[in-house]
Write an enzyme that holds these catalytic residues in place. Structure first.
Site, PDB file in Angstrom:
ATOM      1  CG  HIS A   1      -0.452   0.414   2.484  1.00 12.84           C
ATOM      2  ND1 HIS A   1      -0.111  -0.481   3.478  1.00 12.84           N
ATOM      3  CD2 HIS A   1      -0.179   1.641   2.976  1.00 12.84           C
ATOM      4  CE1 HIS A   1       0.343   0.182   4.525  1.00 12.84           C
ATOM      5  NE2 HIS A   1       0.323   1.461   4.259  1.00 12.84           N
TER       6      HIS A   1
ATOM      7  CB  SER B   1       2.939   1.685   6.401  1.00 13.46           C
ATOM      8  OG  SER B   1       1.687   1.870   6.979  1.00 13.46           O
TER       9      SER B   1
ATOM     10  CG  ASP C   1      -0.201  -3.774   2.688  1.00  8.38           C
ATOM     11  OD1 ASP C   1       0.379  -3.373   1.664  1.00  8.38           O
ATOM     12  OD2 ASP C   1      -0.482  -3.039   3.650  1.00  8.38           O
TER      13      ASP C   1
END
Ligand SMILES: *[C@@H]1O[C@H](CO)[C@@H](O)[C@H](O)[C@H]1NC(C)=O
Ligand SMILES: *[C@@H]1O[C@H](CO)[C@@H](O)[C@H](O)[C@H]1NC(C)=O
Ligand SMILES: *[C@@H]1O[C@H](CO)[C@@H](O)[C@H](O)[C@H]1NC(C)=O
Ligand SMILES: *[C@@H]1O[C@H](CO)[C@@H](O)[C@H](O)[C@H]1NC(C)=O
Ligand SMILES: *[C@@H]1O[C@H](CO)[C@@H](O)[C@H](O)[C@H]1NC(C)=O
Ligand SMILES: *[C@@H]1O[C@H](CO)[C@@H](O)[C@H](O)[C@H]1NC(C)=O
Length: 763
Positions: A518, A691, A569
């Protein structure tokens, strides 16, 4: 005489009657000061206390380095009026012993920071350094300059090190040269060297040391590391890959390591703690080589304190982790006996060897190798010289060949290393205890103190040969700088994709960064991706390509009540070139690879499942991930809720924005770990920018990445930094065990010759 009256009054006051009825006195600090420096006391003014003088860098205490408080309240040696204690400038041994050349500037003495240059007479050529500087440890920089001309002799002129003199000027086969040191210098290394048929001299170039000359941690690391590694590894140099050579387990033979640490009062009390840490570090380091030696570890003064016995190892009654906790919990108790009995140590080791021999038989014993490592200040004053006991040890290991010459084939089976540690070492007694005597590898080291021994042992493993090992890191940071911190987390990379997304990533091979899918938007090109990793070759790395997991589709469950769906992801970024691997930049281990099985010491054929069982065996598993803070990164502490704990953890997914389904499992598939919340432990929570970062776990001395930071229910922070979870906030991380086939398809691809592939396990 006022002075003598007040003195005797003070002395009377500080004499005490002990329980046993004998009188003992405290020492006084009168006349103890040192001009230009200061001193410390190991036990205040009590008997047995050692006064240690300290001087600024480039200076050393003179005339003595230490004084010992005796039971009757006097110092040994006593301070002398005519030779007041002071800091003297460090001197280096005389370089003008050079033959067939000039040393400039000519000086009577050479002091710290003095530079010298070397030039040969015409017709002679220079080998070694043409310029040398006197260093603060009392040694010259660079290597010994030698002026020689080709005389057709079998061996090259071995030169004369500073401060030495040499007997012997003929360099044909079997010719011997003998070295000695001038004045009060003492010789470290080989005093006799013989010219061999192959054109090499036996042994190692000697060096002349003053009492104030020390080996630096780097020097020790290089020399000891190079030597001990030969014992711990056999190198598979036939298959040179870009990652460097890989280390294999030495298959035959058993390695026995005997470690003795001097804790007699002549070694400073505070340093004993450091010594235990250093020994613990050493055995941890050795275990990261994938060899599993048996250990015999003793602390000694006039008595032996056994930490672990080799026979316990052989019978399976001792394991490495016990040893480490015993070392950590080791407390120095008040010792009445102040002596040092080094002979007792060697006798103990000899006994252990005899027990091994008894157990495995003469034939079996032939396959046993023995490494003895002694840390001592060398002032052995009890039990007599250890030399005869050492001779028995040699005899046993060398199978009754009395001399080392006769025992050539057995030399590899016994090494004795001596670390002379501390302010006042009695080197001349210690050097003869090293084995093998004329080794080309150094076995004797002289260290200023034990405090940087931990660092020394770390340097040992940071050499080229272990570049390929994933997950190696330091578990402490002495300096708190960007560079020193990278050594704790050498894998992390910062990622920025044009248009604003900041992510973290992890180096998984010298060529690939693992991160979250992402972090990328549809239509991003390799040139939009900026990867930052400071390997000393330019911080920003050129990206060649990046690959998202083929099943990653953020819209896949929009019609099932999950507006943004983050399953799979995961993404891999391929760099144009390998990053430069070092202590500060090194790949993390990832699941289902052979490299990770090696790190976990799974011997033989292992499986992905075995790794998972080992790494995720608890229903609450303590894991970590990083967050970017000013200049540095910080470590977040979380617990993955597994097994019975998982359902209640993922239930909170329904509180995330954009989720309307009633079933949390629709959003949080089996491919995620769940962390966060405040019970049973208060976890940290992820922030924007975290992330793509590695969710990791340390196993012994290696770091294994288990997950990737993906998404969370609550946005509790504006940017990075440590942030604690609230009751119902949760984070979800991709479980790498569930996406290993994707990792394999890219990283394990061996149908290309652009990069070195990882070896994935077949199941
Ligand atoms: C104190 O003891 C030491 C050694 O036990 C001895 O050599 C010295 O002479 C003694 N000094 C005095 C003043 O008694
Ligand atoms: C060598 O060092 C001493 C002490 O620092 C200094 O006084 C002297 O000038 C130096 N000599 C040279 C040639 O640099
Ligand atoms: C080197 O690697 C090749 C291919 O992986 C293998 O077939 C060969 O046996 C290896 N050689 C050695 C000495 O391990
Ligand atoms: C290891 O085994 C090989 C072959 O079995 C043998 O030739 C070699 O001498 C052994 N090496 C050691 C150190 O025991
Ligand atoms: C070595 O000598 C001892 C005593 O002389 C003897 O007991 C032992 O069997 C000998 N060992 C070998 C390997 O020859
Ligand atoms: C990028 O990687 C993908 C998947 O591995 C591959 O199909 C594609 O050809 C690569 N592109 C380039 C320019 O190397």
């Amino acid at each position: 005489m006022g002075f003598s009256v007040s003195w005797s009054w003070f002395a009377a006051l500080s004499c005490l009657l002990s329980m046993g009825g004998e009188v003992w006195c405290q020492c006084t600090e009168d006349n103890m000061q040192i001009t230009g420096g200061h001193y410390t006391l190991t036990r205040k003014l009590e008997r047995g206390s050692m006064l240690v003088y300290n001087c600024p860098e480039g200076y050393y205490p003179y005339p003595v380095l230490t004084r010992l408080c005796q039971p009757n309240g006097t110092w040994k040696p006593a301070p002398k009026k005519f030779a007041p204690e002071r800091c003297r400038i460090i001197e280096c041994p005389d370089p003008s012993v050079l033959q067939y050349g000039n040393v400039s500037p000519p000086q009577e003495k050479y002091f710290v920071h003095n530079a010298t240059t070397y030039e040969c007479y015409s017709g002679y050529t220079l080998r070694g350094s043409s310029r040398r500087v006197c260093l603060p440890n009392g040694k010259w920089s660079g290597s010994t300059p030698i002026c020689s001309r080709d005389t057709g002799a079998n061996c090259a002129d071995p030169g004369i090190p500073p401060g030495a003199s040499r007997a012997g000027n003929s360099f044909e086969i079997d010719d011997t040269v003998k070295y000695s040191c001038i004045g009060n210098l003492f010789l470290v290394g080989s005093s006799d060297r013989v010219c061999q048929e192959n054109g090499q001299w036996t042994g190692k170039e000697p060096a002349c040391y003053y009492k104030h000359t020390y080996d630096t941690p780097m020097e020790v690391a290089e020399a000891f590391g190079g030597s001990i590694k030969d014992t711990l590894t056999t190198l598979d140099s036939a298959n040179d890959t870009q990652e460097g050579r890989t280390i294999r387990i030495s298959k035959n033979g058993t390695l026995n390591m005997y470690i003795a640490v001097d804790i007699s009062e002549s070694i400073e009390e505070a340093h004993i703690k450091e010594a235990t840490k250093a020994v613990s570090k050493l055995i941890t380091k050795i275990s990261s080589f994938s060899v599993t030696p048996n250990y015999d570890i003793v602390f000694f003064s006039s008595e032996l304190l056994k930490i672990v016995s080799i026979t316990d190892f052989m019978t399976g009654n001792a394991v490495l982790s016990d040893v480490k906790s015993q070392l950590e919990n080791f407390k120095v108790v008040e010792r009445d006996t102040a002596g040092t009995d080094l002979n007792l140590v060697f006798k103990n080791f000899l006994e252990q060897m005899a027990l091994i021999k008894q157990q495995v038989g003469v034939e079996g014993f032939k396959e046993h190798r023995h490494v003895i490592i002694i840390f001592t200040d060398g002032a052995y004053n009890m039990g007599g010289s250890p030399a005869p006991t050492l001779a028995k040890i040699k005899n046993m290991v060398y199978m009754n060949h009395t001399s080392e010459e006769d025992a050539q084939s057995r030399l590899d089976y016994l090494d004795v290393y001596v670390f002379a540690v501390g302010a006042d070492v009695f080197d001349n007694d210690l050097q003869p205890l090293t084995v093998p005597a004329g080794s080309t590898d150094r076995h004797f080291f002289r260290m200023k103190d034990i405090t940087n021994l931990q660092e020394t042992f770390d340097e040992i493993i940071d050499e080229n040969e272990v570049k390929g090992l994933c997950g190696l890191h330091r578990d402490y940071d002495l300096y708190n700088t960007k560079e020193s911190q990278r050594k704790m987390y050498p894998w992390y990379a910062f990622i920025n994709v044009k248009g604003g997304t900041n992510c973290l990533g992890s180096l998984v091979t010298p060529r690939f960064i693992l991160t979250a899918a992402h972090c990328f938007k549809f239509g991003d090109l390799p040139e939009d991706v900026k990867v930052e990793i400071d390997d000393g070759q330019g911080i920003v790395k050129k990206v060649k390509n990046f690959t998202l997991h083929p099943d990653y589709n953020v819209n896949a469950k929009a019609d099932k009540g999950v507006k943004e769906f983050y399953d799979y992801d995961v993404a891999l970024i391929q760099l144009e070139e390998d990053v430069q691997i070092s202590t500060a930049v090194r790949p993390i281990c990832i699941p289902c690879t052979q490299e990770t099985s090696d790190a976990l010491q799974l011997v033989g054929k292992s499986t992905c499942q075995q790794q998972e069982q080992l790494l995720l065996k608890n229903h609450l598993e303590n894991l970590n991930f990083l967050t970017k803070a000013v200049q540095l990164v910080k470590k977040k502490d979380v617990y993955a809720k597994l097994g019975d704990n998982r359902d209640s953890c993922i239930a909170h997914a329904l509180e995330a924005k954009g989720i309307t389904t009633k079933d949390p499992k629709v959003a949080v598939t089996e491919n995620f770990f769940c962390t966060g919340g405040r019970s049973p432990f208060r976890d940290h929570i992820s922030c924007p920018g975290d992330s793509g970062g590695a969710v990791f776990k340390n196993y012994e001395h290696r770091t294994i990445q288990l997950g990737i930071v993906s998404w969370g229910t609550h946005d509790l922070c504006k940017s990075g930094d440590l942030k604690e979870s609230i009751e119902n906030s949760r984070d979800f991380h991709i479980n790498l065990f569930r996406v290993s086939s994707f990792l394999k398809s890219v990283l394990g691809n061996d149908n290309q010759d652009e990069f070195a592939p990882l070896t994935f396990l077949s199941d």
